[in-house]
Design a protein around this motif. Sequence first.
Motif, PDB file in Angstrom:
ATOM      1  N   ALA B  29      -4.937   4.029  48.713  1.00  0.00           N
ATOM      2  CA  ALA B  29      -4.626   4.587  47.395  1.00  0.00           C
ATOM      3  C   ALA B  29      -3.376   3.933  46.827  1.00  0.00           C
ATOM      4  N   LYS B  30      -2.399   3.668  47.716  1.00  0.00           N
ATOM      5  CA  LYS B  30      -1.183   2.978  47.258  1.00  0.00           C
ATOM      6  C   LYS B  30      -1.522   1.585  46.730  1.00  0.00           C
ATOM      7  N   GLY B  31      -2.406   0.917  47.491  1.00  0.00           N
ATOM      8  CA  GLY B  31      -2.859  -0.411  47.058  1.00  0.00           C
ATOM      9  C   GLY B  31      -3.590  -0.341  45.727  1.00  0.00           C
ATOM     10  N   PHE B  32      -4.356   0.736  45.546  1.00  0.00           N
ATOM     11  CA  PHE B  32      -5.107   0.940  44.310  1.00  0.00           C
ATOM     12  C   PHE B  32      -4.157   1.001  43.112  1.00  0.00           C
ATOM     13  N   VAL B  33      -3.083   1.784  43.288  1.00  0.00           N
ATOM     14  CA  VAL B  33      -2.105   1.931  42.204  1.00  0.00           C
ATOM     15  C   VAL B  33      -1.484   0.565  41.864  1.00  0.00           C
ATOM     16  N   THR B  34      -1.126  -0.184  42.926  1.00  0.00           N
ATOM     17  CA  THR B  34      -0.539  -1.508  42.693  1.00  0.00           C
ATOM     18  C   THR B  34      -1.521  -2.402  41.947  1.00  0.00           C
ATOM     19  N   THR B  35      -2.790  -2.391  42.371  1.00  0.00           N
ATOM     20  CA  THR B  35      -3.794  -3.225  41.709  1.00  0.00           C
ATOM     21  C   THR B  35      -3.950  -2.842  40.236  1.00  0.00           C
ATOM     22  N   VAL B  36      -3.956  -1.513  39.970  1.00  0.00           N
ATOM     23  CA  VAL B  36      -4.096  -1.066  38.581  1.00  0.00           C
ATOM     24  C   VAL B  36      -2.932  -1.578  37.734  1.00  0.00           C
ATOM     25  N   TYR B  37      -1.712  -1.390  38.238  1.00  0.00           N
ATOM     26  CA  TYR B  37      -0.544  -1.881  37.496  1.00  0.00           C
ATOM     27  C   TYR B  37      -0.642  -3.379  37.245  1.00  0.00           C
ATOM     28  N   LEU B  38      -0.962  -4.094  38.331  1.00  0.00           N
ATOM     29  CA  LEU B  38      -1.016  -5.546  38.230  1.00  0.00           C
ATOM     30  C   LEU B  38      -2.088  -5.978  37.231  1.00  0.00           C
ATOM     31  N   ALA B  39      -3.267  -5.343  37.329  1.00  0.00           N
ATOM     32  CA  ALA B  39      -4.369  -5.712  36.441  1.00  0.00           C
ATOM     33  C   ALA B  39      -3.988  -5.472  34.978  1.00  0.00           C
ATOM     34  N   LEU B  40      -3.388  -4.294  34.715  1.00  0.00           N
ATOM     35  CA  LEU B  40      -2.994  -3.986  33.333  1.00  0.00           C
ATOM     36  C   LEU B  40      -1.963  -4.986  32.836  1.00  0.00           C
ATOM     37  N   ALA B  41      -0.978  -5.281  33.695  1.00  0.00           N
ATOM     38  CA  ALA B  41       0.075  -6.217  33.284  1.00  0.00           C
ATOM     39  C   ALA B  41      -0.513  -7.599  33.001  1.00  0.00           C
ATOM     40  N   VAL B  42      -1.499  -8.010  33.824  1.00  0.00           N
ATOM     41  CA  VAL B  42      -2.130  -9.321  33.629  1.00  0.00           C
ATOM     42  C   VAL B  42      -2.932  -9.331  32.319  1.00  0.00           C
ATOM     43  N   LEU B 110      -1.050 -16.477  33.324  1.00  0.00           N
ATOM     44  CA  LEU B 110      -1.143 -17.824  32.753  1.00  0.00           C
ATOM     45  C   LEU B 110      -2.601 -18.288  32.715  1.00  0.00           C
ATOM     46  N   VAL B 111      -3.326 -18.014  33.789  1.00  0.00           N
ATOM     47  CA  VAL B 111      -4.734 -18.424  33.822  1.00  0.00           C
ATOM     48  C   VAL B 111      -5.541 -17.672  32.760  1.00  0.00           C
ATOM     49  N   LEU B 112      -5.308 -16.356  32.688  1.00  0.00           N
ATOM     50  CA  LEU B 112      -6.035 -15.576  31.674  1.00  0.00           C
ATOM     51  C   LEU B 112      -5.656 -16.052  30.271  1.00  0.00           C
ATOM     52  N   ALA B 113      -4.372 -16.341  30.058  1.00  0.00           N
ATOM     53  CA  ALA B 113      -3.916 -16.808  28.746  1.00  0.00           C
ATOM     54  C   ALA B 113      -4.638 -18.090  28.346  1.00  0.00           C
ATOM     55  N   ALA B 114      -4.812 -18.992  29.323  1.00  0.00           N
ATOM     56  CA  ALA B 114      -5.477 -20.263  29.025  1.00  0.00           C
ATOM     57  C   ALA B 114      -6.916 -20.037  28.586  1.00  0.00           C
ATOM     58  N   PHE B 115      -7.618 -19.173  29.314  1.00  0.00           N
ATOM     59  CA  PHE B 115      -9.011 -18.890  28.934  1.00  0.00           C
ATOM     60  C   PHE B 115      -9.071 -18.111  27.617  1.00  0.00           C
ATOM     61  N   ALA B 116      -8.166 -17.134  27.482  1.00  0.00           N
ATOM     62  CA  ALA B 116      -8.165 -16.324  26.260  1.00  0.00           C
ATOM     63  C   ALA B 116      -7.868 -17.200  25.043  1.00  0.00           C
ATOM     64  N   GLU B 117      -6.941 -18.137  25.215  1.00  0.00           N
ATOM     65  CA  GLU B 117      -6.608 -19.040  24.094  1.00  0.00           C
ATOM     66  C   GLU B 117      -7.859 -19.793  23.658  1.00  0.00           C
ATOM     67  N   GLU B 118      -8.588 -20.339  24.630  1.00  0.00           N
ATOM     68  CA  GLU B 118      -9.797 -21.101  24.286  1.00  0.00           C
ATOM     69  C   GLU B 118     -10.838 -20.200  23.613  1.00  0.00           C
TER      70      GLU B 118
END
Lengths: 245, 230
Positions: B29-42, B110-118
Amino acid sequence: MSKAILDIAALHKSYGATPVLKGIDMAVNENELVFIIGPSGSGKSTLLRCCNRLEEPESGSILVDGTDILRPGVDLNRLRQKIGMVFQSFNLYPHMTALGNVTLALRKVQGMEKEAAEEKGRAALARVGLAEKVNAYPNELSGGQQQRVGIARSLALEPRIVLFDEPTSALDPELVGGVLKVMRELKESGMTMVVVSHEMAFARAAADRVIFMDKGVIADQGAPEDMFGNPKHERLREFLSRIQH
Amino acid sequence: MNPAMSGWDRFVFSFFNLDIARQYLPAIAKGFVTTVYLALAVIVAGVLLGLTLALLRSFRVKVANFFIIMFADIMRALPPLVLIILLFFALPYAGASLSAFAATWVALSLVLAAFAEEIFWAGIVAVPRGQWEAARSTGLSRAQTLAFVVLPQAVRMTIPPLTNRVISITKGTALGSVVALSEILNQASSSASQAGNATPMTVGALAYLLLFIPVVIFGRWVETRFVWKK
């Protein structure tokens, strides 16, 4: 003498090495409806599009209501408010209602309040016979209605002149009449208009002057009855006989 | 493990062991919270940066566009894992160290930004020229035309490809386990080795489904919601 709203002198424009306009001189007076005809590739649309600088001419001058719109440093966005443009393919914004289309520039360029802009927008739509369609999206309107919204969009800005670039060419024949009727009323209300079109019957009935363009120059011009009834220019005769058959 | 167990019992014991699941649930569950934060931030950083770059690109300044295109091409070509490892292990030598969370966040953004830009750029280009001309002919500036006429249409077109890309890149948060980020996968696999049982991995997989199925459904909803008839 009536005042020239549009005054073009020695206008040149090329696409790369291909000259499209080779020295156009032309003036349009207040309240005048000038019709431009000519074979495709003669430069008539390009000429029209130079008049609000959707195309950049190489040289020459274009005065709109006394202001040279080609002068460097000119406030083009303010000047474009004076020059209405109606497009062949309507170019309505598909994500906005008819009213949204008409009021966008009023609000964002002229800085009008929402209420005032909408009042003006409704009036413009009423003027083209679409009072009951203010909340319709472009995809809910027929081609003819869409084009009338396009006309209302430029009228709402209270332009000094409206340029029509083949306004009925994309319409089914039964929808052309409604658009021409609006243009006729506009003319009667005293609007200065330049129309590039193949609607010869309309030109005959409503135009004050017909300009025949050929290969980037004004080859001939005159009153519609002379131009159509008794064409003297050989290329004009050829052109007319071709489009009538 | 009892050697008398049947194959099926062994399978259930190893992968669906309720006692072990209960024991390691808090860690995952702790890992889940970290993943959620990270995913949202990304998602936020990647989409915003990608949109900004696409908007800059539409002003067609040659030098700027050269760098934007170079950025997009390099970031799309690099495997995200390589980028994470570079940021985490190589940056300290340059005197700047990033936490595992920050390194993973920066790399995936950065990777998402590159794809999103395209994707945004493709959307902007797909808006017909007549829309620009109509807007400019009524006196709207370039920026106003972009903001009020072109972008609303471009964004609708970009929603389906962008949603897919967002899902595939946020799943890359699992790569953070390589730099010891305590997200779902890392918590699950260390729990599994501690327990000597694979059940925590099953729990981890369920956690990913719990996280991403709503995103996939949301993407589908947005797709139908924003389509309009031509």
